[in-house]
Design a protein around this motif. Structure first.
Motif, short mmCIF file in Angstrom:
data_model
loop_
_atom_site.label_atom_id
_atom_site.label_comp_id
_atom_site.label_asym_id
_atom_site.label_seq_id
_atom_site.Cartn_x
_atom_site.Cartn_y
_atom_site.Cartn_z
N MET A 1 0.84 -1.19 0.00
CA MET A 1 0.00 0.00 0.00
C MET A 1 0.88 1.24 0.00
O MET A 1 1.99 1.25 0.48
N THR A 2 0.40 2.31 -0.52
CA THR A 2 1.14 3.55 -0.41
C THR A 2 0.15 4.71 -0.43
O THR A 2 -0.94 4.60 -0.95
N GLY A 3 0.57 5.80 0.14
CA GLY A 3 -0.34 6.93 0.30
C GLY A 3 -0.39 7.79 -0.94
O GLY A 3 0.44 7.68 -1.84
N SER A 4 -1.35 8.64 -0.95
CA SER A 4 -1.46 9.57 -2.06
C SER A 4 -0.44 10.67 -1.86
O SER A 4 -0.14 11.06 -0.74
N PRO A 5 0.07 11.20 -2.94
CA PRO A 5 0.96 12.34 -2.81
C PRO A 5 0.19 13.52 -2.24
O PRO A 5 -1.01 13.64 -2.47
N SER A 6 0.88 14.35 -1.52
CA SER A 6 0.24 15.51 -0.91
C SER A 6 0.66 16.75 -1.69
O SER A 6 1.14 16.67 -2.81
N SER A 7 0.50 17.88 -1.08
CA SER A 7 0.87 19.14 -1.74
C SER A 7 2.39 19.20 -1.85
O SER A 7 3.11 18.35 -1.37
N ASP A 8 2.85 20.25 -2.49
CA ASP A 8 4.29 20.40 -2.65
C ASP A 8 4.95 21.07 -1.45
O ASP A 8 6.14 21.37 -1.47
N ARG B 108 8.89 13.69 -9.85
CA ARG B 108 8.62 12.60 -8.92
C ARG B 108 7.47 12.98 -7.99
O ARG B 108 7.60 13.92 -7.20
N PRO B 109 6.34 12.25 -8.05
CA PRO B 109 5.26 12.55 -7.10
C PRO B 109 5.74 12.35 -5.66
O PRO B 109 6.47 11.40 -5.38
N LEU B 110 5.32 13.23 -4.79
CA LEU B 110 5.84 13.25 -3.42
C LEU B 110 5.07 12.26 -2.54
O LEU B 110 3.91 12.49 -2.19
N SER B 111 5.71 11.16 -2.18
CA SER B 111 5.12 10.15 -1.32
C SER B 111 6.25 9.15 -1.04
O SER B 111 7.42 9.45 -1.25
N GLN B 112 5.90 7.97 -0.54
CA GLN B 112 6.92 6.94 -0.34
C GLN B 112 7.72 6.76 -1.64
O GLN B 112 7.13 6.39 -2.67
N PRO B 113 9.04 6.98 -1.61
CA PRO B 113 9.82 7.04 -2.86
C PRO B 113 10.35 5.67 -3.30
O PRO B 113 11.57 5.47 -3.34
N TRP B 114 9.46 4.77 -3.66
CA TRP B 114 9.90 3.44 -4.10
C TRP B 114 10.67 3.51 -5.42
O TRP B 114 10.28 4.23 -6.33
N LEU B 115 11.67 2.67 -5.53
CA LEU B 115 12.30 2.44 -6.82
C LEU B 115 11.56 1.28 -7.50
O LEU B 115 10.58 1.50 -8.19
N ILE B 116 11.96 0.02 -7.27
CA ILE B 116 11.27 -1.09 -7.93
C ILE B 116 11.01 -2.27 -7.01
O ILE B 116 10.55 -3.31 -7.46
N GLU B 117 11.27 -2.12 -5.72
CA GLU B 117 11.37 -3.28 -4.84
C GLU B 117 10.17 -3.50 -3.92
O GLU B 117 10.22 -4.31 -3.00
N ALA B 118 9.06 -2.81 -4.19
CA ALA B 118 7.91 -2.90 -3.28
C ALA B 118 7.00 -4.06 -3.68
O ALA B 118 5.89 -3.87 -4.18
N VAL B 119 7.47 -5.27 -3.42
CA VAL B 119 6.73 -6.46 -3.82
C VAL B 119 7.10 -7.60 -2.87
O VAL B 119 8.10 -7.55 -2.15
#
Lengths: 374, 374
Positions: A1-8, B108-119
C-alpha cells in the motif's frame, strides 16, 4: 500500500544537503524499526532494524559447515546439528547500528542514511563462543579471532567477504554467542541464517551474519571492516579509534497519530503517558529524563527493570500538557558508567554513534479539534 | 551494521530532484524486498515489502472483534477464534505496492519514494470474504463493502481510519479472504495482526490491515483512500480512474556481487544464469523477455509455472557475455490479456503503477579481475 501524494509544501523542507540516489537505494533495501514498535519488549521478526552490506547469501543448511581454524591446536568443522547439540544460552540483546543517527549530522557522511530508528531487541539462542574456542585449543600467541561471513561484495574499492574480529579476550568473555535462533525460531535469511555472531553491548557491525569461518590469528587483524571502516575519525587520514560498544540512548513512542507524509504528530488535549525504552552497551541504564519544552527543563522518567543484562529497559512519564499548542518532546538516558546522551553529538567522518537526544514535535489540540490542514 | 562512508563521488549523482526529508523518513520506516530475495518462491517474513500509512496499531486479540454491519439483515460480531473456525483457504499471493516505481518518475510525485522493490509473495490463510458476507445477509441495494482498519492518522488534510472499499460483486467473487496467517504463522503486527483483507491480483492498498469493521453501503463509498488517493490522474483536479489490479512486471535477481554504497554490480566473465520472477494481476504471465544490451534486442526467457493462480512465476535465461565490459540487463513481462511492460511508463499525479522495465548495470570482468576502484 502507499499513500497519495500531498501538496508540494514538503518539498520546501529538503535537507540542507540533498539525499543522493545511492542513499535512497540503501534506505529502501535496509530498514529501521518503526518507533511505535518500542512498545514490544522483544521486537517481532520483521520489525527489528536490518542493514545488509552486500546481498543476503543463499545458504544450503544441509551442506553448510562452520570452520574453526588458524592459530589453533585442533581445527574444527561443524554442521549446524553439531552446533545445536552444544550447550545453549538464550538471551535478549538490544542491537543498534553504528550508523544510527548518521543522517542527522551535518555535513552528512555518505552511507546508509539512518535517522534514529536503527535498533531492535531480540532473544537470541546459541552456543557460547568461548566454549567453542576452548574446543579448538588456541595456541599460545593467538591475539585476534576473525569471524567471516558468506556475504561477498566490494566496499571502498576493496573486494571482500564481510569480516570482523574480536580480541581473543573479548571473544572468550561471557556474552558472545553463535546464534541459530531469534525469538525462538530459526534465523530468517536476513538475520544471518544459519548462524551468526552475537556480541551483547556492541554495535551491530560486530555481529557477523551468515558465519562460515572463525580464524584465530597470531597478529592483529587488519581487514577492511576493522581498520578502514568503523573507526572514529575527525579526518579521513588518521588511524582513528575502533567503534565498539553502544553509548546510552533512549527513544520514545511518538504519541498521538501521524500525518502519512510528514509524520507530523497530533494529540488530543488531555493527560498523556509518554513511554519508550533506553539502553547502553557500556553499563546499566540508571536514568532517563524527559523534556516537554525542547530540552529547557527535564524530568526524571519512571524506569522499569532491564529485560535482560544486555537489553533495553522501559521508561514512562506522565505528561499533562498545559494547553493546546506545539510541543517539542525529548528524552535522554544515562548509564551507571557516567555516560549521558548529548544534546549535540560530536561529528566523525563515518557518522558513527550519533546518540543526540531524540526530538518529537507534537501538535496538541482540543479533543474535538478537526484534522490538520492539508 | 552499517558500512563505512565512501568517497564523495556518489554525491555527484544526486537525483534530478532532491529527495526530501519527509521522503527519507518514509523510506526508513517502510521497506522494499531486497531483490536477491526473488530467489524464494514464498518471501520469508521480514523480507516482504511493507508500507504502513500511519502507525502500526496495538491490538489485544483477547478483546478484538470484527464487526460486520451496515446494509445487512444480520449484523455479525466475531472473535478471532470464531473466524478461525470458519472454512479456510490457503493461497500464495503476489502483492505489490501501487506506488512501486514512483521514484523513477520525473517529476517525482511526493510520497513513499519506491524504486522497484515494493513487492513480495506470501501464502495467506483465511476465510473467504464472500462466505462471511452471505452470513450477514446483505440487503437489496447494497453496492459497496467498506473495510475499516484500526490504523488512525491524517492524510491530505483528512483525519481518518484507513478505509477502502470493494464493490459487492468484487468482494463476493472467488479470491478475497480475511487472512489471519502468513506463511503458516499468525500475522505479525506489521502485516495486520490479527486480521487483514487479501484481494489477490489487486495492488497492496486494497489489502486493508488490522481489520476492525466491514460495512455494507447502499451508496458508493466516497472515503479519502477511494476517491482522493489511488486514482490515475494526469491533473490533480480531474476525478481520475481507480487504481485496482497490478499490470505485468518482471524483476531479476541482480547477478554478481554489489558495491555496498553504489550497489554497482560486478560479475566474473563466464556463463551466467539470469533469473527472476514475473507477475500480473490481470491475467496469467505468458512471456518474459530478457535484454542484455539495454533493450535493443530481446530474448525469450524460460518460464516456470506460477506457484499459484495469484502468484508470480519464476523465469531464467542462460547468458554468455561476449567479453568483459559494461552491460545493461533488462527484463519485461507480458500477460495473456495482452498487457506488456512498457519501456517508459505513462506519468500520473500519484505515481501509481509505474511498471517500466527494470534495468541492471553490471561490470563483467575477467575471473581474476581485481576489486572495483574505490
Amino acid at each position: 500500500m502507499t499513500g497519495s501524494p500531498s501538496s508540494d509544501a514538503a518539498r520546501a523542507t529538503t535537507p540542507a544537503e540533498p539525499i543522493t540516489a545511492e542513499e535512497l537505494q540503501l534506505a529502501l533495501r535496509n530498514h529501521g524499526m518503526p518507533l511505535e514498535a518500542l512498545r514490544y519488549p522483544l521486537t517481532p521478526v520483521g520489525l527489528h532494524y536490518l542493514l545488509t552490506h552486500y546481498d543476503i547469501p543463499a545458504v544450503d543448511p544441509a551442506t553448510w559447515t562452520l570452520e574453526v581454524d588458524g592459530h589453533v591446536g585442533r581445527p574444527l568443522r561443524l554442521s549446524l546439528d553439531q552446533i545445536r547439540a552444544r550447550p545453549a544460552v538464550r538471551t535478549p540483546v538490544t542491537m543498534e547500528c553504528a550508523g544510527n543517527g548518521r543522517a542527522r549530522l551535518s555535513p552528512r557522511p555518505l552511507s546508509q542514511p539512518w535517522l534514529i530508528e536503527a535498533v531492535g531487541t531480540a532473544e537470541w539462542t546459541g552456543t557460547p563462543v568461548g566454549l567453542l574456542l576452548d574446543e579448538a585449543a588456541p595456541l599460545d600467541g593467538a591475539v585476534d579471532v576473525v569471524f567471516t561471513g558468506l556475504d561477498h561484495g566490494a566496499e571502498g574499492g576493496v573486494e571482500q567477504d564481510y569480516r570482523r574480529s574480536l580480541s581473543i579476550a573479548d571473544a572468550r568473555a561471557e556474552g558472545p554467542i553463535l546464534a541459530y535462533e531469534i525469538n525462538g525460531q530459526p534465523l530468517p535469511p536476513q538475520h544471518g541464517f544459519p548462524l551468526r555472531l552475537i556480541v551483547p553491548g556492541w554495535f551491530g557491525m560486530t555481529n557477523v551474519k551468515w558465519l562460515g569461518r572463525i580464524t584465530l590469528l597470531a597478529e592483529p587483524f587488519d581487514g577492511f571492516q576493522q581498520m578502514r571502516a568503523y573507526r572514529y575519525r575527525q579526518d579521513p587520514d588518521e588511524p582513528g579509534v575502533p567503534v565498539t560498544r553502544m553509548p546510552p540512548r533512549s527513544l520514545m513512542v511518538p504519541p498521538g497519530f501521524p500525518d502519512f507524509l510528514t509524520r507530523q504528530r497530533f494529540l488530543p488535549l488531555g493527560p498523556c503517558r509518554l513511554e519508550g525504552r533506553a539502553w547502553s552497551g557500556c553499563a546499566p541504564v540508571d536514568r532517563v529524563e524527559v523534556s516537554t519544552d525542547g530540552g529547557h527543563t527535564w524530568n526524571a522518567a519512571d524506569l522499569e527493570a532491564q529485560i535482560g543484562q544486555h537489553a533495553w529497559c522501559g521508561w514512562s512519564h506522565a505528561w499533562h500538557p498545559r494547553g493546546p499548542g506545539v510541543y517539542e518532546l525529548c528524552c535522554r538516558a544515562s548509564d551507571a558508567a557516567g555516560n549521558q546522551q548529548p544534546v549535540q553529538s560530536r561529528w566523525n567522518t563515518g557518522g558513527y554513534a550519533n546518540n543526540e537526544v531524540q526530538r518529537v514535535t507534537v501538535v496538541v489540540g482540543e479533543p474535538t479539534a478537526g484534522p490538520p490542514a492539508g
